[in-house]
Design a protein around this motif. Sequence first.
Motif, mmCIF file in Angstrom:
data_model
loop_
_atom_site.group_PDB
_atom_site.id
_atom_site.type_symbol
_atom_site.label_atom_id
_atom_site.label_comp_id
_atom_site.label_asym_id
_atom_site.label_seq_id
_atom_site.Cartn_x
_atom_site.Cartn_y
_atom_site.Cartn_z
ATOM 1 N N TYR A 197 3.848 11.670 12.074
ATOM 2 C CA TYR A 197 2.582 11.257 11.448
ATOM 3 C C TYR A 197 2.830 10.850 9.989
ATOM 4 C CZ TYR A 197 -0.118 12.992 15.407
ATOM 5 O OH TYR A 197 -0.664 13.166 16.665
ATOM 6 N N ILE A 198 2.258 9.723 9.609
ATOM 7 C CA ILE A 198 2.338 9.273 8.223
ATOM 8 C C ILE A 198 0.922 9.210 7.648
ATOM 9 C CG2 ILE A 198 4.468 7.969 8.559
ATOM 10 C CD1 ILE A 198 2.854 5.408 8.708
ATOM 11 N N PHE A 199 0.809 9.330 6.342
ATOM 12 C CA PHE A 199 -0.487 9.406 5.674
ATOM 13 C C PHE A 199 -0.783 8.093 4.957
ATOM 14 C CE2 PHE A 199 -3.407 10.787 2.269
ATOM 15 C CZ PHE A 199 -4.355 11.477 3.034
ATOM 16 N N PHE A 200 -1.938 7.495 5.302
ATOM 17 C CA PHE A 200 -2.334 6.228 4.688
ATOM 18 C C PHE A 200 -3.855 6.167 4.565
ATOM 19 C CE2 PHE A 200 -3.955 1.882 5.593
ATOM 20 C CZ PHE A 200 -3.597 1.282 4.395
ATOM 21 N N ALA A 215 6.188 5.882 -0.138
ATOM 22 C CA ALA A 215 6.799 4.548 -0.091
ATOM 23 C C ALA A 215 5.676 3.515 -0.097
ATOM 24 C CB ALA A 215 7.669 4.392 1.145
ATOM 25 N N PHE A 216 6.070 2.275 -0.352
ATOM 26 C CA PHE A 216 5.083 1.197 -0.397
ATOM 27 C C PHE A 216 5.478 0.107 0.589
ATOM 28 C CE2 PHE A 216 4.688 3.373 -4.398
ATOM 29 C CZ PHE A 216 3.320 3.374 -4.638
ATOM 30 N N GLY A 217 4.491 -0.362 1.336
ATOM 31 C CA GLY A 217 4.755 -1.397 2.322
ATOM 32 C C GLY A 217 3.512 -2.215 2.613
ATOM 33 N N SER A 251 0.838 -1.202 0.000
ATOM 34 C CA SER A 251 0.000 0.000 0.000
ATOM 35 C C SER A 251 0.870 1.248 0.000
ATOM 36 C CB SER A 251 -0.912 -0.001 1.230
ATOM 37 O OG SER A 251 -1.708 -1.167 1.263
ATOM 38 N N SER A 252 0.317 2.325 -0.512
ATOM 39 C CA SER A 252 1.022 3.599 -0.566
ATOM 40 C C SER A 252 0.956 4.291 0.789
ATOM 41 C CB SER A 252 0.406 4.491 -1.645
ATOM 42 O OG SER A 252 0.934 5.799 -1.586
ATOM 43 N N ILE A 253 2.128 4.739 1.276
ATOM 44 C CA ILE A 253 2.238 5.455 2.547
ATOM 45 C C ILE A 253 3.074 6.704 2.291
ATOM 46 C CG2 ILE A 253 2.953 5.287 4.961
ATOM 47 C CD1 ILE A 253 2.909 2.182 4.505
ATOM 48 N N LYS A 254 2.671 7.827 2.856
ATOM 49 C CA LYS A 254 3.360 9.086 2.582
ATOM 50 C C LYS A 254 3.813 9.770 3.872
ATOM 51 C CE LYS A 254 0.764 9.911 -1.697
ATOM 52 N NZ LYS A 254 -0.145 10.825 -2.434
#
Length: 409
Positions: free
Chosen positions: A177-180, A120-122, A111-114
């Motif tokens: 904080y990360i965006f998902f 990035a993808f994880g 999944s895309s994480i920003k």
Amino acid sequence: MFSLIESFRSAISSVRAHGFRSFLTTLGIIIGVSSTIAVVSVIQGLSYSINQQFEGFGSNSISVRSFTPRSERLKGKIARITPQDVERIREGVEGVEHITPTLGSNVGGTSSIKYKGIEAFGQVAGSTYTYQAVQNIDIKHGRFLSYSDNQTRRKVVVIGEKLREDLSLPKNPIGEYIFFAGEWLKVIGLAEPKGSFFGFSQDNFAVVPYSTMQSLNGNLLEPDIFVQLQLKNLDNLEQIKGKIKRILRKEHRLKPGEDDDFKIETPEQLTSGISDVISMLTIVLGGIVSISLIVGGIGIMNIMLVSVTERTREIGICKAIGAKRHHILLQFLIEAVVLSLLGGIIGILLGYGLGMLASASIPNFPPANVPLWAVGIAFGFSAGVGVLFGILPAAKAANLDPIEALRYE
């Protein structure tokens, strides 16, 4: 005993007297044994690494996952383990210490994480606090998910080291904080790195509370949940598996005779299946490369026949001064066995080195592991080749007529 010692002394002297020829004679054995040991060491290293991966699950656990039979896949049907299934198992199965449901994101795969404009993808999963013990996760900074995180649907996340690096987060990312999936998630924990396995990073992941993942997924797609259960008593394993099976068949409305659309497995079953495949692979590949041992044995027999011819007068003299048939037989047989064993010892050492080199040259491949049984089989097979292919030349030498042998030019 004296005869045996003298036969060994004579064999060693003959090998030393024709050093280069002896090396060429044993070359086939060296290649055969080293190839076999190298192949076995690489495969067994792989097997050991896989078994280590499954050790974290524990012997008292059961995993439940969806499985779509081929006949149903052809009809376009996809089986799923739903939240209702999890609740029915939780309510209807006794003897379970805790249940760990794991829910993936709707997009599936990575999944895309920003973070601050960096993407990035994880692997993102939703689970409970028990996920830490089930997956054997150690925390480097911060903490893991708690029971209250799941109860209150907190927007928090625990990440792996690889994901932290890809997002260029601080070395201690706690509080960032990360965006998902359209939401900001607070980083509360960073896991200790585990490294790579088969070229795939084990640290490129994020774990959020199970209830949070449910809300992030919304109602766009019916979820498919992977469930792990820790049992209080291993003695009730089969009874609990039977109970889970009955509950799921009822929930999925499967008729008598229809195949299950789920799998109930233990770590032992998973490792057993993998071990069977690896064992078969070991036998097949080991059998293929061991053909060169037969070729090496033929080379030993050929050289020993030449040696008998060269030493015909020596054999005649030995017999003329009282040497018995079995003395001559033993002398040449031991010489053939010594050649084979020397080739076997060199082959074992060379094969282990080749196995380590092969494992090291493949990125993220497990290190080579040479089991004692492989060394024993290679050593025993070398001795067997010496006996098998040395018996004919030895018998020829022992059966020579002493008068004809003395007259041989």
